[in-house]
Design a protein around this motif. Structure first.
Motif, PDB file in Angstrom:
ATOM      1  N   GLN A 166       0.830  -1.201   0.000  1.00  0.00           N
ATOM      2  CA  GLN A 166       0.000   0.000   0.000  1.00  0.00           C
ATOM      3  C   GLN A 166       0.869   1.258   0.000  1.00  0.00           C
ATOM      4  O   GLN A 166       0.638   2.202  -0.761  1.00  0.00           O
ATOM      5  CB  GLN A 166      -0.930  -0.005   1.199  1.00  0.00           C
ATOM      6  N   ALA A 171       2.730   1.583  -3.330  1.00  0.00           N
ATOM      7  CA  ALA A 171       1.838   2.025  -4.407  1.00  0.00           C
ATOM      8  C   ALA A 171       1.620   3.533  -4.339  1.00  0.00           C
ATOM      9  O   ALA A 171       1.641   4.227  -5.366  1.00  0.00           O
ATOM     10  CB  ALA A 171       0.505   1.287  -4.317  1.00  0.00           C
ATOM     11  N   GLU A 172       1.439   4.043  -3.128  1.00  0.00           N
ATOM     12  CA  GLU A 172       1.234   5.486  -2.985  1.00  0.00           C
ATOM     13  C   GLU A 172       2.515   6.250  -3.311  1.00  0.00           C
ATOM     14  O   GLU A 172       2.486   7.278  -3.989  1.00  0.00           O
ATOM     15  CB  GLU A 172       0.768   5.808  -1.575  1.00  0.00           C
ATOM     16  N   MET A 173       3.645   5.737  -2.846  1.00  0.00           N
ATOM     17  CA  MET A 173       4.911   6.422  -3.057  1.00  0.00           C
ATOM     18  C   MET A 173       5.287   6.480  -4.532  1.00  0.00           C
ATOM     19  O   MET A 173       5.882   7.452  -5.003  1.00  0.00           O
ATOM     20  CB  MET A 173       6.008   5.715  -2.258  1.00  0.00           C
ATOM     21  N   THR A 174       4.949   5.430  -5.297  1.00  0.00           N
ATOM     22  CA  THR A 174       5.324   5.355  -6.706  1.00  0.00           C
ATOM     23  C   THR A 174       4.209   5.771  -7.651  1.00  0.00           C
ATOM     24  O   THR A 174       4.369   5.701  -8.869  1.00  0.00           O
ATOM     25  CB  THR A 174       5.756   3.916  -7.066  1.00  0.00           C
ATOM     26  N   GLU A 175       3.063   6.183  -7.083  1.00  0.00           N
ATOM     27  CA  GLU A 175       1.884   6.519  -7.900  1.00  0.00           C
ATOM     28  C   GLU A 175       1.562   5.358  -8.855  1.00  0.00           C
ATOM     29  O   GLU A 175       1.318   5.532 -10.046  1.00  0.00           O
ATOM     30  CB  GLU A 175       2.115   7.818  -8.672  1.00  0.00           C
ATOM     31  N   ASP A 176       1.527   4.187  -8.287  1.00  0.00           N
ATOM     32  CA  ASP A 176       1.293   2.942  -9.029  1.00  0.00           C
ATOM     33  C   ASP A 176      -0.099   2.966  -9.674  1.00  0.00           C
ATOM     34  O   ASP A 176      -1.107   3.063  -8.964  1.00  0.00           O
ATOM     35  CB  ASP A 176       1.409   1.772  -8.055  1.00  0.00           C
ATOM     36  N   PRO A 177      -0.179   2.865 -11.014  1.00  0.00           N
ATOM     37  CA  PRO A 177      -1.495   2.918 -11.657  1.00  0.00           C
ATOM     38  C   PRO A 177      -2.235   1.587 -11.683  1.00  0.00           C
ATOM     39  O   PRO A 177      -3.394   1.529 -12.107  1.00  0.00           O
ATOM     40  CB  PRO A 177      -1.142   3.347 -13.087  1.00  0.00           C
ATOM     41  N   THR A 218      -5.182  -2.301  -7.010  1.00  0.00           N
ATOM     42  CA  THR A 218      -4.626  -2.817  -5.758  1.00  0.00           C
ATOM     43  C   THR A 218      -4.854  -4.314  -5.657  1.00  0.00           C
ATOM     44  O   THR A 218      -5.980  -4.789  -5.798  1.00  0.00           O
ATOM     45  CB  THR A 218      -5.272  -2.112  -4.555  1.00  0.00           C
ATOM     46  N   ARG A 236      -3.513   5.146   4.109  1.00  0.00           N
ATOM     47  CA  ARG A 236      -2.132   5.507   4.406  1.00  0.00           C
ATOM     48  C   ARG A 236      -1.848   5.657   5.902  1.00  0.00           C
ATOM     49  O   ARG A 236      -0.865   5.091   6.396  1.00  0.00           O
ATOM     50  CB  ARG A 236      -1.770   6.786   3.647  1.00  0.00           C
ATOM     51  N   GLU A 248      13.246   6.929  -4.024  1.00  0.00           N
ATOM     52  CA  GLU A 248      13.160   7.595  -5.323  1.00  0.00           C
ATOM     53  C   GLU A 248      13.374   6.617  -6.469  1.00  0.00           C
ATOM     54  O   GLU A 248      13.047   6.917  -7.614  1.00  0.00           O
ATOM     55  CB  GLU A 248      14.190   8.725  -5.414  1.00  0.00           C
ATOM     56  N   ARG A 286       9.998   1.304  -7.988  1.00  0.00           N
ATOM     57  CA  ARG A 286       9.131   1.338  -9.154  1.00  0.00           C
ATOM     58  C   ARG A 286       8.136   0.176  -9.129  1.00  0.00           C
ATOM     59  O   ARG A 286       8.475  -0.935  -8.707  1.00  0.00           O
ATOM     60  CB  ARG A 286       9.948   1.197 -10.452  1.00  0.00           C
TER      61      ARG A 286
END
Length: 209
Positions: A85, A88-94, A97, A105, A162, A165
């Protein structure tokens, strides 16, 4: 590094242990597979990564049998869902879920911090150099979960966040840390799938009417 002779159904790609834990959820032909869906699976995964845990603890694979892992199997899955979770938020995973879609969060952060009980201690034998070893309350399995949670805090708060991915190859649910500029996928297999899909689209998609 996988402990010799120990097998888990999860892929082990040489990623940091928190990422390896995220990657215990995979997809195959439209079906989601959870390598931790049983106590047997959880024990197999922890034994498979015991060689890497042992680098900073005294944990050995034979300490992580099913009886020892059983009480923490649910905690290991909860930590995995929490890490996915937050990643996914950190990488803006499209991608949709794959686990615990209801996990918000703030709850995920609280859960991770609650699990990260391990602490480093100085170890300095009389006949060798000083080193660091992690300790924590409970069994070897408890310490394994605590250490992975501790490493996850360092991952999300450190420079590798950073480079984290999501793998956007078709039908992939994995994450990876991009340490090489040209790396775009979690594995060569995913890269091959992307190339095959591109080739198919070029040669089988006719003109639009």
């Amino acid at each position: 590094m996988m402990t010799e002779g120990v097998r888990t159904s999860a892929p082990l790609l040489g990623e940091p242990l928190p990422v390896e834990l995220m990657n215990t959820v995979t997809a195959d032909r439209g079906h989601t597979h959870d390598a931790l869906d049983s106590e047997v699976g959880a024990a197999a995964w922890l034994r498979a990564v015991a060689g890497r845990l042992g680098a900073e603890t005294a944990i050995e694979a034979d300490q992580l049998d099913e009886d020892v892992v059983r009480p923490v199997a649910g905690t290991l899955r909860a930590l995995r869902d929490t890490l996915r979770q937050l990643a996914a938020e950190m990488t803006e995973d499209p991608r949709p879920t794959a686990t615990a879609p209801e996990l918000a969060r703030p709850e995920a952060i609280t859960t991770l911090n609650a699990f990260a009980h391990a602490w480093p201690e100085l170890v300095w034998p009389a006949d060798g150099p000083p080193s660091r070893a992690y300790r924590g309350p409970g069994t070897a399995a408890d310490l394994a979960v605590q250490l992975i949670a501790h490493q996850a805090v360092e991952l999300f708060a450190g420079p590798d966040r950073e480079r984290l991915r999501p793998c956007l190859a078709p039908n992939c649910l994995l994450f990876f840390v991009k340490h090489h500029a040209r790396r775009e996928w979690c594995s060569p297999a995913c890269g091959n799938r992307v190339r095959v899909a591109r080739h198919y689209r070029r040669h089988h998609t006719g003109p639009q009417s």
